[in-house]
Design a protein around this motif. Structure first.
Motif, PDB file in Angstrom:
ATOM      1  N   TYR A 149      13.768  12.604   4.086  1.00 56.19           N
ATOM      2  CA  TYR A 149      12.438  12.520   4.168  1.00 56.19           C
ATOM      3  C   TYR A 149      11.967  11.171   3.950  1.00 56.19           C
ATOM      4  O   TYR A 149      12.108  10.560   2.758  1.00 56.19           O
ATOM      5  CB  TYR A 149      11.528  13.473   3.505  1.00 56.19           C
ATOM      6  CG  TYR A 149      10.091  13.403   3.741  1.00 56.19           C
ATOM      7  CD1 TYR A 149       9.440  13.513   4.915  1.00 56.19           C
ATOM      8  CD2 TYR A 149       9.362  13.050   2.346  1.00 56.19           C
ATOM      9  CE1 TYR A 149       8.013  13.406   4.726  1.00 56.19           C
ATOM     10  CE2 TYR A 149       7.980  13.081   2.477  1.00 56.19           C
ATOM     11  CZ  TYR A 149       7.359  13.111   3.523  1.00 56.19           C
ATOM     12  OH  TYR A 149       6.184  12.879   3.768  1.00 56.19           O
ATOM     13  N   VAL A 150      11.373  10.308   4.531  1.00 57.52           N
ATOM     14  CA  VAL A 150      10.903   8.898   4.298  1.00 57.52           C
ATOM     15  C   VAL A 150       9.357   8.861   4.425  1.00 57.52           C
ATOM     16  O   VAL A 150       8.862   9.210   5.536  1.00 57.52           O
ATOM     17  CB  VAL A 150      11.435   7.806   5.229  1.00 57.52           C
ATOM     18  CG1 VAL A 150      11.053   6.444   4.481  1.00 57.52           C
ATOM     19  CG2 VAL A 150      13.045   8.058   4.978  1.00 57.52           C
ATOM     20  N   ARG A 151       8.859   8.764   3.389  1.00 58.19           N
ATOM     21  CA  ARG A 151       7.055   8.541   3.502  1.00 58.19           C
ATOM     22  C   ARG A 151       6.768   6.807   3.070  1.00 58.19           C
ATOM     23  O   ARG A 151       7.137   6.418   2.201  1.00 58.19           O
ATOM     24  CB  ARG A 151       6.421   9.385   2.378  1.00 58.19           C
ATOM     25  CG  ARG A 151       5.034   8.912   2.093  1.00 58.19           C
ATOM     26  CD  ARG A 151       4.091   9.714   3.030  1.00 58.19           C
ATOM     27  NE  ARG A 151       2.802   9.294   2.878  1.00 58.19           N
ATOM     28  CZ  ARG A 151       2.027  10.151   2.103  1.00 58.19           C
ATOM     29  NH1 ARG A 151       2.304  11.367   1.456  1.00 58.19           N
ATOM     30  NH2 ARG A 151       0.677   9.832   1.863  1.00 58.19           N
ATOM     31  N   SER A 152       6.180   6.267   4.136  1.00 57.56           N
ATOM     32  CA  SER A 152       5.775   4.946   3.843  1.00 57.56           C
ATOM     33  C   SER A 152       4.232   5.085   3.402  1.00 57.56           C
ATOM     34  O   SER A 152       3.425   5.431   4.267  1.00 57.56           O
ATOM     35  CB  SER A 152       5.859   4.279   5.260  1.00 57.56           C
ATOM     36  OG  SER A 152       5.798   2.795   5.079  1.00 57.56           O
ATOM     37  N   LEU A 153       3.888   4.371   2.429  1.00 54.56           N
ATOM     38  CA  LEU A 153       2.605   4.372   1.974  1.00 54.56           C
ATOM     39  C   LEU A 153       1.515   3.577   2.497  1.00 54.56           C
ATOM     40  O   LEU A 153       1.938   2.263   2.388  1.00 54.56           O
ATOM     41  CB  LEU A 153       2.619   4.124   0.283  1.00 54.56           C
ATOM     42  CG  LEU A 153       3.785   5.228  -0.641  1.00 54.56           C
ATOM     43  CD1 LEU A 153       3.270   4.839  -2.027  1.00 54.56           C
ATOM     44  CD2 LEU A 153       2.910   6.523  -0.579  1.00 54.56           C
ATOM     45  N   GLU A 154       0.461   4.262   2.958  1.00 49.87           N
ATOM     46  CA  GLU A 154      -0.250   3.339   3.739  1.00 49.87           C
ATOM     47  C   GLU A 154      -1.393   3.209   2.673  1.00 49.87           C
ATOM     48  O   GLU A 154      -2.163   4.291   2.210  1.00 49.87           O
ATOM     49  CB  GLU A 154      -0.916   4.073   4.985  1.00 49.87           C
ATOM     50  CG  GLU A 154      -1.987   3.288   5.771  1.00 49.87           C
ATOM     51  CD  GLU A 154      -2.445   3.981   7.055  1.00 49.87           C
ATOM     52  OE1 GLU A 154      -1.884   3.679   8.127  1.00 49.87           O
ATOM     53  OE2 GLU A 154      -3.113   5.141   6.948  1.00 49.87           O
ATOM     54  N   ILE A 155      -1.752   2.026   2.331  1.00 51.12           N
ATOM     55  CA  ILE A 155      -2.749   1.853   1.272  1.00 51.12           C
ATOM     56  C   ILE A 155      -4.185   1.449   2.015  1.00 51.12           C
ATOM     57  O   ILE A 155      -4.545   0.364   2.376  1.00 51.12           O
ATOM     58  CB  ILE A 155      -2.418   0.525   0.407  1.00 51.12           C
ATOM     59  CG1 ILE A 155      -1.246   0.838  -0.240  1.00 51.12           C
ATOM     60  CG2 ILE A 155      -3.590   0.478  -0.716  1.00 51.12           C
ATOM     61  CD1 ILE A 155      -1.157   2.102  -1.229  1.00 51.12           C
ATOM     62  N   GLY A 156      -4.757   2.572   2.174  1.00 49.74           N
ATOM     63  CA  GLY A 156      -6.010   2.398   3.171  1.00 49.74           C
ATOM     64  C   GLY A 156      -6.148   3.583   4.164  1.00 49.74           C
ATOM     65  O   GLY A 156      -5.406   4.642   4.028  1.00 49.74           O
ATOM     66  N   GLU A 161      -6.447  -1.582   7.740  1.00 54.00           N
ATOM     67  CA  GLU A 161      -6.888  -1.662   6.091  1.00 54.00           C
ATOM     68  C   GLU A 161      -5.812  -1.916   5.195  1.00 54.00           C
ATOM     69  O   GLU A 161      -5.924  -2.483   4.246  1.00 54.00           O
ATOM     70  CB  GLU A 161      -7.492  -0.484   5.680  1.00 54.00           C
ATOM     71  CG  GLU A 161      -9.011  -0.055   6.042  1.00 54.00           C
ATOM     72  CD  GLU A 161      -9.682   1.064   5.618  1.00 54.00           C
ATOM     73  OE1 GLU A 161      -9.279   1.626   4.647  1.00 54.00           O
ATOM     74  OE2 GLU A 161     -11.013   1.506   6.135  1.00 54.00           O
ATOM     75  N   ASP A 162      -4.865  -1.194   5.353  1.00 53.79           N
ATOM     76  CA  ASP A 162      -3.501  -1.442   4.853  1.00 53.79           C
ATOM     77  C   ASP A 162      -3.166  -3.010   4.500  1.00 53.79           C
ATOM     78  O   ASP A 162      -2.821  -3.384   3.621  1.00 53.79           O
ATOM     79  CB  ASP A 162      -2.258  -0.696   5.463  1.00 53.79           C
ATOM     80  CG  ASP A 162      -0.883  -0.642   4.701  1.00 53.79           C
ATOM     81  OD1 ASP A 162      -1.313  -0.684   3.356  1.00 53.79           O
ATOM     82  OD2 ASP A 162      -0.036  -0.497   5.254  1.00 53.79           O
ATOM     83  N   MET A 163      -3.225  -3.609   5.642  1.00 55.23           N
ATOM     84  CA  MET A 163      -2.756  -4.987   5.625  1.00 55.23           C
ATOM     85  C   MET A 163      -3.964  -5.735   4.948  1.00 55.23           C
ATOM     86  O   MET A 163      -3.342  -6.697   4.213  1.00 55.23           O
ATOM     87  CB  MET A 163      -2.882  -5.550   7.228  1.00 55.23           C
ATOM     88  CG  MET A 163      -2.204  -6.874   7.168  1.00 55.23           C
ATOM     89  SD  MET A 163      -2.015  -7.595   8.756  1.00 55.23           S
ATOM     90  CE  MET A 163      -0.703  -6.718   9.674  1.00 55.23           C
ATOM     91  N   GLU A 164      -5.273  -5.416   5.081  1.00 56.98           N
ATOM     92  CA  GLU A 164      -6.326  -6.455   4.230  1.00 56.98           C
ATOM     93  C   GLU A 164      -6.116  -5.955   2.952  1.00 56.98           C
ATOM     94  O   GLU A 164      -6.291  -7.026   1.951  1.00 56.98           O
ATOM     95  CB  GLU A 164      -7.518  -5.850   4.929  1.00 56.98           C
ATOM     96  CG  GLU A 164      -8.610  -6.483   4.198  1.00 56.98           C
ATOM     97  CD  GLU A 164      -9.990  -6.049   4.626  1.00 56.98           C
ATOM     98  OE1 GLU A 164     -10.947  -5.568   4.064  1.00 56.98           O
ATOM     99  OE2 GLU A 164     -10.469  -6.136   6.112  1.00 56.98           O
ATOM    100  N   ASN A 165      -5.842  -4.868   2.379  1.00 59.34           N
ATOM    101  CA  ASN A 165      -5.818  -4.450   1.083  1.00 59.34           C
ATOM    102  C   ASN A 165      -4.625  -5.149   0.170  1.00 59.34           C
ATOM    103  O   ASN A 165      -4.567  -5.294  -0.970  1.00 59.34           O
ATOM    104  CB  ASN A 165      -5.612  -2.985   0.902  1.00 59.34           C
ATOM    105  CG  ASN A 165      -6.900  -2.231   1.158  1.00 59.34           C
ATOM    106  OD1 ASN A 165      -7.988  -2.826   1.130  1.00 59.34           O
ATOM    107  ND2 ASN A 165      -6.647  -1.125   1.547  1.00 59.34           N
ATOM    108  N   GLY A 166      -3.421  -5.643   1.136  1.00 58.54           N
ATOM    109  CA  GLY A 166      -2.157  -6.399   0.565  1.00 58.54           C
ATOM    110  C   GLY A 166      -2.857  -7.767   0.172  1.00 58.54           C
ATOM    111  O   GLY A 166      -2.180  -8.260  -0.620  1.00 58.54           O
ATOM    112  N   ALA A 222      -1.479   4.853  -4.731  1.00 57.71           N
ATOM    113  CA  ALA A 222      -0.134   5.271  -4.323  1.00 57.71           C
ATOM    114  C   ALA A 222       0.280   6.412  -5.072  1.00 57.71           C
ATOM    115  O   ALA A 222       0.946   7.428  -4.602  1.00 57.71           O
ATOM    116  CB  ALA A 222       0.734   4.092  -4.618  1.00 57.71           C
ATOM    117  N   CYS A 223      -0.378   6.579  -6.598  1.00 52.10           N
ATOM    118  CA  CYS A 223       0.187   7.690  -7.085  1.00 52.10           C
ATOM    119  C   CYS A 223      -0.271   9.074  -6.633  1.00 52.10           C
ATOM    120  O   CYS A 223       0.501  10.037  -6.665  1.00 52.10           O
ATOM    121  CB  CYS A 223      -0.201   7.451  -8.510  1.00 52.10           C
ATOM    122  SG  CYS A 223       0.520   6.228  -9.668  1.00 52.10           S
TER     123      CYS A 223
END
Length: 267
Positions: A26-33, A38-43, A55-56
Motif C-alpha cells: 500500500y503506497v500513500r503519497s502525501l498531498e499537502i493541500g 495547492e500541493d505544488m504551491e505549498n512546497g 503530514a502527521c
C-alpha cells in the motif's frame, strides 16, 4: 520544490514503480493541500512546521498505516519526513529513505553553488536578509526555513524557524533523538554531481565549517554527530545508518538504480 504528490511523471511514477516491485504493498503519497495545485504551491509558501503537522495528521488518520510504515522523501521532502519521524512517533515509522534531502540545510541556490561566482555570493546575501530578518519570508518561504549561513551561525540558531529545531541546535529535545532511534534504518542518498543542493554534502549531514563557506565537514566531523544530538552516531554504530550515492545530478536516478538500492528497504 516545484512538484506535486501525484504527478504521473515524477512522484506518481515512483508510486507505480514501488507497487510493481512489491506486490500487494500500500503506497500513500502525501498531498499537502486540497488539490495538486495547492500541493505544488505549498512546497514554496506553506510554513514547514504546518506541513509537518498536516503530514502527521494524514498518516495518523490512515487506517492502513496504523501498524507502522516505511517513508521515502525526495529533496526537501527528505528532511520534512525526518521531522515527521522526530515529532510524530505514532504510528511508528520503520524505515526512512531520504533521496537528496538537505539535512543540514543549504547555503546556495539552485544551479549556482557555493563561492563559484560574485553573483552567487550577492544573491546569497540577499537571501540571508530575507531568511533571517523578514518575518513573512522566514515563516512562509519554505526554502528560507532550511537556509543556513555558516558565516553567521549565532543568528541562524536564534532565528531559524525549522532547521535549527529539528537539528537540536538550540534546546536539546531528548524526544527527537529517542524517536529517530526507533527507526530500523535511516537511508541517506547523496547525488555526487548535484548542482541543485549547496553543499551536496548536506544530503549526508555534512556542511560548511562554521565561520567560512569553503571547507566542508563530513557528517562524522560535525558536533551534531560527535555529540550525537539526533542519534546518528548510535544508528551508525548499530548498522542502521546507510549512506548511498548516485553519480548523477539532483534526483537523476534510473528505475534500475532505484530497484537495486531502495526497493530492498521496502520488502
Amino acid at each position: 520544490m516545484g512538484d506535486s504528490c501525484c504527478n504521473p511523471l515524477s512522484m506518481g511514477s515512483i508510486k507505480t514503480l514501488i507497487e510493481k516491485q512489491v506486490p500487494g504493498i500500500y503506497v500513500r503519497s502525501l498531498e499537502i493541500g486540497n488539490n495538486i495545485a495547492e500541493d505544488m504551491e505549498n512546497g514554496f509558501l506553506m510554513n514547514v512546521n504546518k506541513q509537518i503537522t498536516m503530514a502527521c495528521k494524514k498518516i495518523q488518520n490512515d487506517t492502513k498505516l496504523q501498524k507502522g510504515y516505511n517513508a521515502i522523501g525526495f529533496s526537501q521532502g527528505g528532511q520534512f519526513l525526518r521531522a515527521v519521524a522526530q515529532r510524530c512517533p505514532t504510528p511508528g515509522m520503520n524505515n526512512l529513505v531520504s533521496v537528496g534531502g538537505q539535512h543540514q540545510g543549504v547555503y546556495g541556490f539552485p544551479r549556482c553553488p557555493g563561492d563559484n561566482s560574485t553573483l552567487c555570493d550577492y544573491v546569497r546575501k540577499l537571501l540571508n536578509i530575507g531568511a533571517y530578518y523578514e518575518y513573512f519570508i522566514i515563516c512562509s518561504l519554505v526554502q528560507a526555513e532550511y537556509w543556513q549561513d555558516p558565516l553567521n551561525m549565532a543568528e541562524y540558531r536564534e532565528k531559524s524557524v525549522f532547521l535549527a529545531d529539528i537539528n537540536q541546535e538550540r534546546v536539546k529535545n531528548p524526544v527527537y533523538k529517542e524517536n529517530l532511534l526507533k527507526l530500523k534504518n535511516l537511508v541517506l542518498v547523496k547525488f555526487l554531481q548535484d548542482t541543485m543542493v549547496d553543499p551536496k554534502e548536506s544530503e549526508w549531514f555534512g556542511f560548511y565549517k562554521e565561520g567560512q563557506g569553503k571547507q566542508i565537514l563530513t557528517m562524522n566531523q560535525t558536533q551534531l554527530y560527535k555529540e550525537d544530538w539526533l542519534g546518528l552516531k548510535k544508528l551508525n554504530e548499530t548498522g542502521r545508518l546507510h549512506l548511498l550515492s548516485s553519480d548523477s545530478n539532483h534526483l537523476r536516478i534510473t528505475d534500475e538504480w532505484f530497484i537495486s538500492k531502495i526497493i530492498p528497504f521496502f520488502k
